[in-house]
Write a protein that holds these residues in place. Structure first.
Motif, PDB file in Angstrom:
ATOM      1  N   GLN A  24      -0.518  10.268   6.038  1.00  0.00           N
ATOM      2  CA  GLN A  24      -0.952   9.140   6.663  1.00  0.00           C
ATOM      3  C   GLN A  24      -1.500   7.954   5.847  1.00  0.00           C
ATOM      4  N   HIS A  25      -1.026   6.768   6.424  1.00  0.00           N
ATOM      5  CA  HIS A  25      -1.337   5.386   5.715  1.00  0.00           C
ATOM      6  C   HIS A  25      -2.333   4.506   6.305  1.00  0.00           C
ATOM      7  N   LYS A  26      -3.102   5.190   7.110  1.00  0.00           N
ATOM      8  CA  LYS A  26      -3.974   4.217   8.072  1.00  0.00           C
ATOM      9  C   LYS A  26      -5.165   3.935   6.980  1.00  0.00           C
ATOM     10  N   LEU A  27      -5.034   3.079   6.418  1.00  0.00           N
ATOM     11  CA  LEU A  27      -5.920   2.490   5.568  1.00  0.00           C
ATOM     12  C   LEU A  27      -7.203   1.880   6.419  1.00  0.00           C
TER      13      LEU A  27
ATOM     14  N   VAL B 158       2.017  11.665   0.817  1.00  0.00           N
ATOM     15  CA  VAL B 158       1.196  11.011   1.497  1.00  0.00           C
ATOM     16  C   VAL B 158       1.485  11.397   2.938  1.00  0.00           C
TER      17      VAL B 158
ATOM     18  N   TYR C 282       0.931  -1.167   0.043  1.00  0.00           N
ATOM     19  CA  TYR C 282       0.171   0.010  -0.138  1.00  0.00           C
ATOM     20  C   TYR C 282       0.894   1.373  -0.036  1.00  0.00           C
ATOM     21  N   ASN C 283       0.511   2.093  -0.871  1.00  0.00           N
ATOM     22  CA  ASN C 283       1.656   3.270  -1.030  1.00  0.00           C
ATOM     23  C   ASN C 283       0.787   4.609  -0.530  1.00  0.00           C
ATOM     24  N   GLY C 284      -0.215   4.596   0.039  1.00  0.00           N
ATOM     25  CA  GLY C 284      -1.153   5.573   0.632  1.00  0.00           C
ATOM     26  C   GLY C 284      -2.021   6.225  -0.251  1.00  0.00           C
ATOM     27  N   ARG C 285      -2.107   6.148  -1.772  1.00  0.00           N
ATOM     28  CA  ARG C 285      -2.869   6.559  -2.543  1.00  0.00           C
ATOM     29  C   ARG C 285      -4.454   5.764  -2.647  1.00  0.00           C
ATOM     30  N   LYS C 286      -5.293   6.518  -2.706  1.00  0.00           N
ATOM     31  CA  LYS C 286      -6.591   6.361  -2.757  1.00  0.00           C
ATOM     32  C   LYS C 286      -7.348   6.707  -3.873  1.00  0.00           C
TER      33      LYS C 286
END
Length: 874
Positions: A824-827, A822, A377-381
């Motif tokens: 924050q990475h809290k998916l 990015v 996961y790269n933080g992009r949504k």
């Protein structure tokens, strides 16, 4: 139970597990062939390069190692070996076809001292002398020929007699009956672009329509899968027919047929029907796939196809034929590549754990230069609006790149069973349902609602499953971009990009009198309602009233699909009406049943009851005769279903794009009327359509011109299939957000971090720059892409929609990488927030007032964006 060698099942859905799997493959490859392992390292380092002979040779060396590694991982050595043996068992038939049918019999000009019957009996006696199974005569005769060719001098007489037997079959239609269905005697025929669909005129019917020739009708009954595809031997025959052109850069089926080989600036060839021969829009490695299939390396062949098409269940037979049109065989039948592709997929799926084999290859495929392994996961949504072929393919590519993807669709999407999502599935049959009783999941867009039972929609369930299992993927039905969620909502929720894959929008309107009369309907609306309501199912109470005669106005594949489904539905409809009428009459009496009916209702009821009894009688006759019921004469006696097109069939989109679909449709007993331009509908005394009036067109020097003649066709139901326009409703709802160019969004490319440049619409799907972005950008450099049927370059077919995602995702990723880092990475928090905002829940129902039912619904984002006058779909 699935016992993976060296891995836990759940590991294969983690970043660490995929990375470890890839490293183990590299280690095993290095032990087996160190030079190949080094070449793989270079292949990955170079990234995506144009196809070349050297690349093909490298992949063909690597593919068997991929098959061996996956086979060991799943402990399927025995089953995979058996599948390879089954595939190679047809080699003897292919050799017989080459040496006896093609090289000897087709050129034979000698005498025939014996009759065909004598030669046939002699061959039987030869077979009886061997201890071979007597269930496959084609194989046995092929084996005889193979044995005799090993010593031609000793068996010269036998070879001569077998050659004469084959030659008689090619020359005598009566002798050919002895080998009906044999692959060895199915020879390519010359292609006549002016007569691709066999037809005959029917003078006794108004409008003198075309019908299928005698002896070609199929007996369709209800909504089961209408095409079970080629058998394995026939597929191997197609594989051996291929010239494997990649080794001399002639694989036009994949790359497109050039005007002149080696001179790309001259562009692509256009066939006699005016179709640009782009080849496979995805540029699948077709020739390489066929070689692997030829050698029985089925798993390797699937991996090869999935290099460019990981969503391979959504393509293939009865979906696409661009590859066939660009096949090197232009003057004779092309190789049926879609049949081969689908057979490769189903052969793997039918292995134990076949679903898991396919699923793994969507996340890890060493044959790919890029995306060979799912990235962390790269933080992009990314928000993908529309879960049709373009949308779900874009989701696949972005997930591989490490993005979190949220798919939304305006229609309801049913959840999959939790057990399928969390545990391995051994048998493909677990996902398979009879299409006649299949529960609509809502996933797949046009593939779900627009395509009928000519294609196995269980494949959609497979794609849905592979995406739903991904930790970075969420899907929400009943959520519309522009309704429940806007672009501004997307940015505030934390999305970095929005991809519009909402397909075609409004049907085109045909200007004519009484276009809103009862009995008139949009074809796409009928197809969608037929499946959404379940009206075609025996168990469903839903009713879409259709009467005969019926007329479908249009010349595309939607018109063709509508015509076939109207016929099938009409039989089901009158049967259901008769059965329910009888049941209700027994309970309450016929007089009570009819008490509230108007004169028109009574007339329609009598019509349906009479037709229902005729259908019942035909079923009884067929059962007593031990054959399938034949409803075509009944349907035609009631007026039939007519496809009415304003030009000739040869100019119709269905004919130029996929004439095989027209052939299959005409085999179901349709009428096809050319040169009919709709003018007006005539109504009966009840205000229901009774006739369609057309202006008759006349052909002159290849053009269709108006005449002063009119034709009046009986019509109780009329379906309009005049095409659709791209879905640009967002701009109409929020004017000034997205620039339009005609009926589609203006195409843009990205330059630098934030600049967008408008570009002209590309000529075709193989153009180097298609312009995947809309005009949208903001201060944070957010962009909006649009793909599939919304895009002018990729509209019109499922495979082009899938190709639009493949062509666009690298530019989407480039745009994402240009955004601010990015933070924050809290998916899990992000996903939980979306579940709360986008999931609609009924909190309580209050029935205390007998006149009103009050429902309390929690749908936060829908409530926030609700406007008076809108419908809310629960």
């Amino acid at each position: 139970m699935l016992n993976l060698v060296g891995f836990e099942y759940k590991e294969l859905f983690t970043d660490e597990g995929i990375a470890r799997l890839d490293q183990e493959f590299l280690d095993s490859l290095n032990k087996a062939d160190s030079s190949l392992a080094e070449a793989l390292h270079d292949y990955r380092a170079q990234g995506l390069l144009p196809a070349s002979k050297a690349q093909s040779e490298f992949l063909l060396r690597l593919a068997p190692h991929v098959e061996q590694f996956i086979t060991r991982l799943f402990a399927l050595e025995k089953e995979v070996a058996e599948l390879q043996a089954q595939t190679r068992s047809h080699d003897v038939v292919m050799e017989f076809k080459k040496h006896f049918v093609l090289r000897r019999a087709r050129r034979y000009r000698g005498e025939f001292p014996e009759t065909f019957a004598d030669l046939d009996q002699w061959l039987d006696s030869q077979i009886r002398q061997r201890a071979w199974p007597d269930t496959d005569r084609e194989w046995a005769i092929s084996r005889l020929g193979e044995d005799w060719l090993k010593d031609e001098n000793t068996h010269a007489e036998e070879i001569q007699r077998l050659t004469q037997w084959c030659a008689l079959i090619l020359q005598d239609p009566q002798a050919a009956l002895a080998v009906t269905g044999w692959s060895s005697f199915r020879l390519p025929q010359r292609v006549d672009h002016e007569a691709l669909v066999p037809l005959k005129k029917l003078d006794q019917v108004p409008g003198t329509p075309f019908v299928a020739p005698d002896g070609t009708l199929r007996r369709r009954d209800s909504f089961h899968l209408t095409d079970l595809r080629m058998d394995p031997r026939s597929v191997q025959s197609e594989v051996h027919y291929c010239l494997y052109c990649h080794d001399h850069d002639g694989d036009f089926c994949s790359r497109g047929f050039p005007e002149k080989k080696g001179v790309p600036e001259l562009g692509l060839k256009v066939d006699p029907l005016g179709v640009t021969l782009t080849g496979c829009p995805l540029e699948e490695k077709i020739s390489e796939m066929q070689i692997l299939k030829r050698d029985g390396l089925n798993l390797a062949a699937l991996a090869m196809a999935m290099v460019d098409n990981p969503m391979v269940p959504a393509t293939g037979h009865r979906i696409c034929n661009d590859c066939m049109k660009a096949c090197v065989y232009q003057k004779q039948d092309p190789v049926n590549i879609p049949q081969v592709e689908t057979r490769i997929l189903t052969d793997v799926l039918n292995l134990p754990w076949g679903i898991e084999l396919y699923d793994l290859l969507t996340r890890w495929n060493p044959l790919r230069a890029v995306q060979f392994a799912a990235q962390p996961y790269n933080g992009r949504k990314v928000l993908v609006a529309g879960m049709g072929p373009a949308g779900f393919t874009m989701a696949q590519h972005l997930l591989q790149e490490g993005c979190a993807v949220v798919g939304i669709d305006g229609l309801k999407i049913e959840p999959l069973p939790e057990a399928w999502l969390s545990a391995p599935i051994r048998d493909w049959s677990t996902l398979q349902e009879d299409l006649d009783e299949r529960i609509l999941l809502g996933f797949g867009g046009v593939a779900e609602y627009g395509i009928t039972v000519r294609w196995d929609k269980n494949f959609l369930k497979l794609i849905y499953l592979t995406l739903a299992r991904r930790p970075g993927f969420q899907i929400f039905g009943g959520v519309r971009l522009g309704g429940t969620i806007t672009l501004e909502d997307a940015w505030s929720l934390g999305f970095d990009h929005v991809c519009i894959a909402t397909g075609a929008g409004l049907p085109r309107v045909v200007p004519m009198g009484e276009s809103l009369a009862r009995g008139m309907r949009q074809a796409s609306d009928f197809l969608m309602a037929l499946q959404l309501t379940g009206a075609g199912k025996k168990s469903s109470l839903a009713n879409l009233q259709v009467r005969l005669p019926a007329v479908v106005i249009g010349g595309g594949l939607t018109a063709v699909d509508t015509a076939t489904e109207v016929q099938a539905y009409y039989i089901r409809q009158v049967e259901k009406v008769l059965e329910r009428y009888e049941q209700m009459s027994q309970r309450g009496g016929e007089e009570k049943m009819r008490a509230g009916l108007s004169a028109e209702d009574t007339e329609i009821l009598e019509e349906f009851l009479a037709h229902g009894r005729a259908v019942r009688q035909e079923r009884k006759r067929a059962q007593e005769s031990g054959e399938s019921p034949n409803f075509v004469p009944l349907i035609q006696s009631w007026g039939g279903v007519t496809l009415a097109y304003r030009k000739g069939m040869r100019q119709s989109p269905a004919y130029t794009r996929n004439h095989e679909e027209l052939i299959k449709a005409m085999e179901e007993g349709l009428y096809y009327a050319e040169g009919l331009d709709p003018l007006r509908a005539e109504l009966d005394t009840y205000g229901h359509i009774a006739h369609m009036v057309f202006r008759q067109m006349r052909e002159a020097e290849g053009r269709w011109l108006s005449s002063d003649q009119e034709l009046r066709l009986p019509a109780r139901a009329v379906f309009i299939a005049a095409g659709t326009v791209p879905n640009t409703i967002y701009e109409r709802e929020y004017p000034g957000t997205l620039l339009l160019d005609g009926d589609h969004f203006q195409t843009h490319v990205a330059h630098g971090k934030s600049a967008l440049q408008a570009v002209q619409v590309a000529e075709h799907c193989k153009a180097p720059e298609a312009g995947p972005f809309t005009s949208y950008t903001d201060e944070q450099a957010h962009r909006v892409s649009f793909i599939g049927d919304t895009h002018p370059v990729f509209h019109g077919s499922v495979v082009k929609a899938i190709a639009s995602a493949k062509a666009s995702y690298p530019q989407v990723m480039h745009g994402l990488n240009a955004l601010a880092p990015v933070t924050q990475h809290k998916l899990p928090d992000f996903q939980e927030n979306l579940r709360d905002l986008l999931t609609m829940r009924v909190l309580r129902v209050d029935r205390s007032n007998p006149a009103v039912t009050e429902m309390w619904i929690k749908a936060p984002l829908a409530a926030r964006n609700f406007r008076p006058g809108q419908f809310f779909r629960l």
